[in-house]
Design an enzyme around this catalytic site. Sequence first.
Site, PDB file in Angstrom:
ATOM      1  N   GLY A 249      -1.085  -2.854   0.550  1.00 51.03           N
ATOM      2  CA  GLY A 249      -0.543  -1.604   0.040  1.00 51.03           C
ATOM      3  C   GLY A 249       0.602  -1.079   0.880  1.00 51.03           C
ATOM      4  N   ARG A 250       1.222  -0.027   0.358  1.00 47.92           N
ATOM      5  CA  ARG A 250       2.316   0.670   1.043  1.00 47.92           C
ATOM      6  C   ARG A 250       3.378  -0.298   1.544  1.00 47.92           C
ATOM      7  NH1 ARG A 250      -0.475   6.061   3.784  1.00 47.92           N
ATOM      8  NH2 ARG A 250      -1.624   6.585   1.892  1.00 47.92           N
ATOM      9  N   GLY A 251       3.829  -1.130   0.652  1.00 49.52           N
ATOM     10  CA  GLY A 251       4.771  -2.150   1.057  1.00 49.52           C
ATOM     11  C   GLY A 251       6.107  -2.143   0.300  1.00 49.52           C
TER      12      GLY A 251
END
Length: 378
Positions: A249-251
Amino acid sequence: MKVPFLQLLCLNAALASANVVQGAAQGFAAGVTGGGDITPSYPKTNEELVSLLESDEPQVVVLTKTFDFIGTEGTTTEDGCAPWGTGKSCQLAINSNGWCGKNPVVTITYDNAAKNGIHIKSNKTLVGEGDKGVLSGKGLYFEGGVSNIIVQNIKITNLNPGFVWGGDAFTFFGADLIWIDHCETSLTGRQHYVTGFHPNTRMTWSNNFLNGVTTHSAGCDDHHYWTMELVGPGDEITFQNNYVYHTTGRGPALSGTTLFHAVNSVWSSIPGHAIEGGDKGRGLFEGCFFEDVVEIAPAKPENQLFSASEANAASCKSALGRACQANGYSKSGAFGSSETGFFKDFAGLTIAPAGSATDALAYVPKNCGIGRLESCDA
């Protein structure tokens, strides 16, 4: 004429700072000089390194070993929490700013050094020699309007990976003209890259390896979740030739009013999602390759995203002065976002060149990160 991918990477290889920097920044940070051509310093101790980077004078600093900060500032034992349980591979969390809320309370012990990065000042060049330049247990912090900084060919690792809020590798909180190149980040407690609530302008992050293989995670496995949290107002980031690997995530989490130009970067082995974020984040993705990424971005993202394809590549001319390169995919979810309303925001910025997505897949994973600068010497 089509320019070969390797040539795109090495267009400016003849330009160097004090003979220790290889190449020159492309994209938004073009023109950065760091410490310039002054005589390099070779610190031997943690104290010498910190003093050089936090000094007000221009510096060229070369790392020739691992600088281990673990244990140098003591440890803290206090109540934290277990948002995902207490299994062997589950991350626990430090209760920073009351983040734990009503999650189950557990006693935790973490290393203090990783929570307090080195506050690097303006006009600095920090370069690792070969594959030797490592910061263990300490990240880098860019704040208060610092500018004209080059960080190349180093590794940042061991930032309390068992604890959310344990440490960030690169933190930007009001910085300008920054080039992060050929660096590896791994085993972070929180983000590999994070931008804060002040503008971070004219930044290029290139040829970096965001290594998500970890010992503890929010998913209680070996895939790191907290990758890039971009929330600055007016951030400007060229994300060129980077490898985002084994995350969930958060990429990035593309929020704030960040303008993010992803070019020839590769995302691979992501069983969760890659891109998320708030409604004012802006991201143009071209010549990138997504390999084994379950969800690249939501079907209806909150933020403004443009994913280049053969069908829409020509529409980039208004923003980039050229057509975009189409993205590539293998065993990945769809990425059909085509928002162009933010293209006017590229005006006045230096645009990185782009090669094909298939060339990026073949080249970037093998040549990004620490110890791989020799690729441009042939």
